[in-house]
Design a protein around this motif. Structure first.
Motif, PDB file in Angstrom:
ATOM      1  N   TYR A 177      25.037  -2.817  20.449  1.00 28.22           N
ATOM      2  CA  TYR A 177      23.873  -2.643  19.574  1.00 28.22           C
ATOM      3  C   TYR A 177      22.643  -3.315  20.181  1.00 28.22           C
ATOM      4  N   PHE A 178      22.808  -4.522  20.692  1.00 31.87           N
ATOM      5  CA  PHE A 178      21.675  -5.224  21.282  1.00 31.87           C
ATOM      6  C   PHE A 178      21.167  -4.499  22.525  1.00 31.87           C
ATOM      7  N   TYR A 179      22.078  -3.963  23.335  1.00 29.39           N
ATOM      8  CA  TYR A 179      21.657  -3.202  24.507  1.00 29.39           C
ATOM      9  C   TYR A 179      20.815  -1.995  24.106  1.00 29.39           C
ATOM     10  N   GLU A 180      21.216  -1.330  23.042  1.00 26.46           N
ATOM     11  CA  GLU A 180      20.570  -0.083  22.655  1.00 26.46           C
ATOM     12  C   GLU A 180      19.314  -0.288  21.814  1.00 26.46           C
ATOM     13  N   ASN A 181      19.212  -1.417  21.102  1.00 23.05           N
ATOM     14  CA  ASN A 181      18.157  -1.562  20.113  1.00 23.05           C
ATOM     15  C   ASN A 181      17.246  -2.778  20.273  1.00 23.05           C
ATOM     16  N   VAL A 182      17.687  -3.815  20.959  1.00 27.30           N
ATOM     17  CA  VAL A 182      16.950  -5.074  20.937  1.00 27.30           C
ATOM     18  C   VAL A 182      16.266  -5.383  22.261  1.00 27.30           C
ATOM     19  N   ILE A 183      17.002  -5.367  23.361  1.00 29.02           N
ATOM     20  CA  ILE A 183      16.420  -5.806  24.629  1.00 29.02           C
ATOM     21  C   ILE A 183      15.442  -4.767  25.168  1.00 29.02           C
ATOM     22  N   VAL A 184      14.474  -5.259  25.943  1.00 32.58           N
ATOM     23  CA  VAL A 184      13.463  -4.367  26.508  1.00 32.58           C
ATOM     24  C   VAL A 184      12.825  -5.077  27.701  1.00 32.58           C
ATOM     25  N   GLY A 185      12.375  -4.304  28.659  1.00 37.92           N
ATOM     26  CA  GLY A 185      11.696  -4.862  29.818  1.00 37.92           C
ATOM     27  C   GLY A 185      12.529  -4.762  31.081  1.00 37.92           C
ATOM     28  N   GLU A 186      11.858  -4.869  32.214  1.00 42.59           N
ATOM     29  CA  GLU A 186      12.540  -4.771  33.499  1.00 42.59           C
ATOM     30  C   GLU A 186      13.550  -5.896  33.662  1.00 42.59           C
ATOM     31  N   GLY A 187      14.799  -5.543  33.967  1.00 43.93           N
ATOM     32  CA  GLY A 187      15.853  -6.531  34.161  1.00 43.93           C
ATOM     33  C   GLY A 187      16.395  -7.140  32.900  1.00 43.93           C
ATOM     34  N   ALA A 188      16.032  -6.619  31.731  1.00 48.17           N
ATOM     35  CA  ALA A 188      16.515  -7.181  30.463  1.00 48.17           C
ATOM     36  C   ALA A 188      18.031  -7.071  30.374  1.00 48.17           C
ATOM     37  N   PHE A 189      18.656  -8.074  29.737  1.00 48.06           N
ATOM     38  CA  PHE A 189      20.116  -8.089  29.656  1.00 48.06           C
ATOM     39  C   PHE A 189      20.585  -8.744  28.363  1.00 48.06           C
ATOM     40  N   VAL A 190      21.881  -8.540  28.072  1.00 47.55           N
ATOM     41  CA  VAL A 190      22.543  -9.159  26.917  1.00 47.55           C
ATOM     42  C   VAL A 190      23.681 -10.022  27.427  1.00 47.55           C
ATOM     43  N   GLU A 191      23.739 -11.248  26.937  1.00 49.15           N
ATOM     44  CA  GLU A 191      24.867 -12.134  27.188  1.00 49.15           C
ATOM     45  C   GLU A 191      25.731 -12.143  25.936  1.00 49.15           C
ATOM     46  N   THR A 192      27.061 -12.045  26.098  1.00 46.33           N
ATOM     47  CA  THR A 192      27.968 -12.005  24.953  1.00 46.33           C
ATOM     48  C   THR A 192      28.665 -13.335  24.763  1.00 46.33           C
ATOM     49  N   ALA A 193      28.584 -13.869  23.531  1.00 45.53           N
ATOM     50  CA  ALA A 193      29.354 -15.051  23.147  1.00 45.53           C
ATOM     51  C   ALA A 193      30.468 -14.599  22.217  1.00 45.53           C
ATOM     52  N   ASN A 194      31.692 -14.969  22.542  1.00 39.82           N
ATOM     53  CA  ASN A 194      32.836 -14.593  21.710  1.00 39.82           C
ATOM     54  C   ASN A 194      32.995 -15.593  20.566  1.00 39.82           C
ATOM     55  N   GLY A 195      32.065 -15.496  19.604  1.00 38.10           N
ATOM     56  CA  GLY A 195      32.035 -16.426  18.488  1.00 38.10           C
ATOM     57  C   GLY A 195      31.099 -17.581  18.762  1.00 38.10           C
ATOM     58  N   PHE A 196      30.819 -18.352  17.713  1.00 41.60           N
ATOM     59  CA  PHE A 196      29.864 -19.452  17.850  1.00 41.60           C
ATOM     60  C   PHE A 196      30.383 -20.560  18.768  1.00 41.60           C
ATOM     61  N   ALA A 197      31.692 -20.754  18.820  1.00 40.92           N
ATOM     62  CA  ALA A 197      32.233 -21.802  19.688  1.00 40.92           C
ATOM     63  C   ALA A 197      31.923 -21.529  21.156  1.00 40.92           C
ATOM     64  N   ASP A 198      31.741 -20.265  21.487  1.00 41.55           N
ATOM     65  CA  ASP A 198      31.445 -19.865  22.862  1.00 41.55           C
ATOM     66  C   ASP A 198      29.946 -19.910  23.157  1.00 41.55           C
ATOM     67  N   TYR A 199      29.138 -20.119  22.132  1.00 47.84           N
ATOM     68  CA  TYR A 199      27.680 -20.059  22.300  1.00 47.84           C
ATOM     69  C   TYR A 199      27.143 -21.076  23.306  1.00 47.84           C
ATOM     70  N   PRO A 200      27.523 -22.360  23.254  1.00 43.58           N
ATOM     71  CA  PRO A 200      26.922 -23.328  24.191  1.00 43.58           C
ATOM     72  C   PRO A 200      27.088 -22.928  25.657  1.00 43.58           C
ATOM     73  N   ALA A 201      28.285 -22.485  26.036  1.00 46.26           N
ATOM     74  CA  ALA A 201      28.507 -22.082  27.428  1.00 46.26           C
ATOM     75  C   ALA A 201      27.692 -20.846  27.783  1.00 46.26           C
ATOM     76  N   ARG A 202      27.583 -19.924  26.829  1.00 45.05           N
ATOM     77  CA  ARG A 202      26.894 -18.666  27.114  1.00 45.05           C
ATOM     78  C   ARG A 202      25.379 -18.827  27.145  1.00 45.05           C
ATOM     79  N   ILE A 203      24.830 -19.686  26.295  1.00 47.06           N
ATOM     80  CA  ILE A 203      23.384 -19.882  26.341  1.00 47.06           C
ATOM     81  C   ILE A 203      22.991 -20.608  27.629  1.00 47.06           C
ATOM     82  N   ARG A 204      23.840 -21.498  28.100  1.00 50.31           N
ATOM     83  CA  ARG A 204      23.572 -22.136  29.394  1.00 50.31           C
ATOM     84  C   ARG A 204      23.566 -21.088  30.505  1.00 50.31           C
ATOM     85  N   LYS A 205      24.574 -20.223  30.511  1.00 51.52           N
ATOM     86  CA  LYS A 205      24.650 -19.178  31.528  1.00 51.52           C
ATOM     87  C   LYS A 205      23.433 -18.254  31.455  1.00 51.52           C
TER      88      LYS A 205
END
Length: 219
Positions: A177-205
């Protein structure tokens, strides 16, 4: 919107660049995010900003940073205004403010389009920055207010890139959904966190990918 867009376009194209990155951090505080999950986001984000590689890249870029809390329609707020990471102490103070930022709302819907629109408007305050980026987190699709896609044309016109972190706690197809509706711009991407516990590692990445991409161009 037409007046806003023309004003922003004039502001952003005006002065000579004095910073290389303006990064707006837009954090989901909708009703699906409980207090512990909110704390995980803010602590994880603060910790990621202090990562040695991330912090060095932000300081080298003399980045401007801003924090936005967003939820339902008409409930979007800049809680920490633009702050320049002119040195490591300034960046550390910003991270402290992120970790301590009190939650503004708790029980409302998800208006991603309005979050993007409000955040977009704030870039008129940092016209000196050469790169403009919104980093939006969320754990569900937009279900209120204007659609995110309705804002894309204005974001493109202003040269603002939107990346996202999809927190797949109860929405397994959120990344798509985020790929299709939210991100925009050259090189835009989505990082996936598998639940909130995974968020700290994914936001760092995610931050590593965003900020090191910029500073690599400075070498």
């Amino acid at each position: 919107m037409r007046v806003l867009l023309s004003t922003l376009a004039f502001s952003i194209s005006g002065p000579v660049a004095a910073c290389d990155l303006a990064l707006a951090l837009a954090v989901d505080v909708s009703g699906s995010v409980d207090e512990g999950e909110y704390r995980t986001q803010m602590d994880g984000l603060a910790h990621a900003l202090r990562d040695p590689v991330v912090s060095e890249a932000l300081v080298r870029a003399e980045a401007q940073l801003m924090l936005v809390q967003w939820t339902g329609a008409a409930r979007q707020r800049v809680t920490i205004p633009w702050t320049q990471a002119s040195n490591f102490d300034a960046l550390d103070r910003f991270a402290d403010r992120v970790a301590a930022d009190p939650r503004v709302w708790r029980n409302y819907s998800t208006a991603i389009g309005e979050a993007l629109e409000i955040t977009m408007a704030a870039f008129s305050q940092v016209p000196e920055c050469s790169r403009h980026l919104i980093d939006v987190s969320g754990d569900g699709p937009s279900n209120e207010g204007i659609e995110p896609l309705a804002v894309h044309r204005d974001l493109r016109a202003l040269g603002i890139t939107v990346n996202a972190i999809a927190i797949e706690q109860s929405e397994p197809d959120l990344t798509a959904y985020f790929y299709e509706n939210v991100i925009v711009g050259e090189g835009a991407f989505v990082e996936t966190a598998n639940g909130f516990a995974d968020y700290p590692a994914r936001i760092r990445k995610k931050l590593l990918r965003e900020v090191t991409q910029q500073t690599a161009a400075l070498d």
